[in-house]
Design a protein around this motif. Structure first.
Motif, short mmCIF file in Angstrom:
data_model
loop_
_atom_site.label_atom_id
_atom_site.label_comp_id
_atom_site.label_asym_id
_atom_site.label_seq_id
_atom_site.Cartn_x
_atom_site.Cartn_y
_atom_site.Cartn_z
N ASN A 32 0.81 -1.21 0.00
CA ASN A 32 0.00 0.00 0.00
C ASN A 32 0.85 1.26 0.00
O ASN A 32 1.97 1.28 0.51
CB ASN A 32 -0.89 0.02 1.26
N ASP A 33 0.28 2.32 -0.54
CA ASP A 33 0.83 3.65 -0.33
C ASP A 33 0.45 4.07 1.08
O ASP A 33 -0.72 3.95 1.46
CB ASP A 33 0.25 4.64 -1.33
N MET A 34 1.42 4.54 1.84
CA MET A 34 1.17 4.91 3.23
C MET A 34 1.60 6.34 3.49
O MET A 34 2.50 6.87 2.82
CB MET A 34 1.93 3.98 4.18
N GLY A 35 0.98 6.95 4.48
CA GLY A 35 1.34 8.33 4.80
C GLY A 35 1.30 8.58 6.29
O GLY A 35 0.69 7.85 7.06
N TRP A 36 2.02 9.62 6.66
CA TRP A 36 1.92 10.18 8.00
C TRP A 36 1.17 11.50 7.90
O TRP A 36 1.36 12.27 6.94
CB TRP A 36 3.30 10.42 8.61
N TYR A 37 0.35 11.74 8.91
CA TYR A 37 -0.48 12.94 8.95
C TYR A 37 -0.35 13.56 10.34
O TYR A 37 0.04 12.87 11.30
CB TYR A 37 -1.95 12.57 8.69
N ARG A 38 -0.73 14.81 10.47
CA ARG A 38 -0.73 15.44 11.78
C ARG A 38 -1.90 16.40 11.89
O ARG A 38 -2.37 16.96 10.89
CB ARG A 38 0.59 16.16 12.05
N GLN A 39 -2.34 16.56 13.13
CA GLN A 39 -3.44 17.46 13.40
C GLN A 39 -3.13 18.26 14.65
O GLN A 39 -2.99 17.70 15.74
CB GLN A 39 -4.76 16.70 13.56
N ALA A 40 -3.01 19.56 14.47
CA ALA A 40 -2.80 20.47 15.59
C ALA A 40 -4.16 20.92 16.12
O ALA A 40 -5.16 20.87 15.39
CB ALA A 40 -1.98 21.67 15.14
N PRO A 41 -4.22 21.36 17.37
CA PRO A 41 -5.50 21.80 17.95
C PRO A 41 -6.16 22.87 17.09
O PRO A 41 -5.53 23.87 16.71
CB PRO A 41 -5.10 22.34 19.31
#
Length: 115
Positions: A32-41
């Motif tokens: 699979n194609d994989m990713g890292w993501y982030r979410q700030a408040p």
């Protein structure tokens, strides 16, 4: 059912480094194609790293040159090496499949960069 378990976050000073891990069960990361993501408040979730099934990687300009995504096929794990961290990198970090069909999100791992 696919499970994503992120770990490795913590509190670090500006300029420091962290290595995040994403252990995947129920799916083969190298397929699979994989990713890292982030979410700030108060902000939307954004991608910060991508690795294709063939090993191609790419990053947004905000982290290019500082973050490196990789995977260990034997451990079925995806990593994110983060160097030269900045306060604006503070967020909860998640991994997931990088496609229109994504798995249920894991709990994420908190990264806090102090100034």
């Amino acid at each position: 059912q696919v499970q994503l378990v992120e770990s490795g976050g913590g509190l670090v000073q500006t300029g420091g480094s962290l290595r995040l891990s994403c252990a995947v069960s129920g799916s083969i990361v190298s397929d699979n194609d994989m990713g890292w993501y982030r979410q700030a408040p108060g902000k939307q979730r954004d991608w910060v790293a991508f690795i294709s099934s063939g090993g191609y990687t790419t990053y947004p300009s905000s982290v290019k040159g500082r973050f490196t995504i990789s995977r260990d096929n034997a451990k079925n794990t995806v990593y994110l090496q983060m160097n030269s961290l900045k306060p604006e990198d503070t967020a909860v970090y998640y991994c997931n499949r990088a496609s229109n069909y994504q798995y249920s999100w894991g709990q994420g791992t908190q990264v806090t960069v102090s100034s």
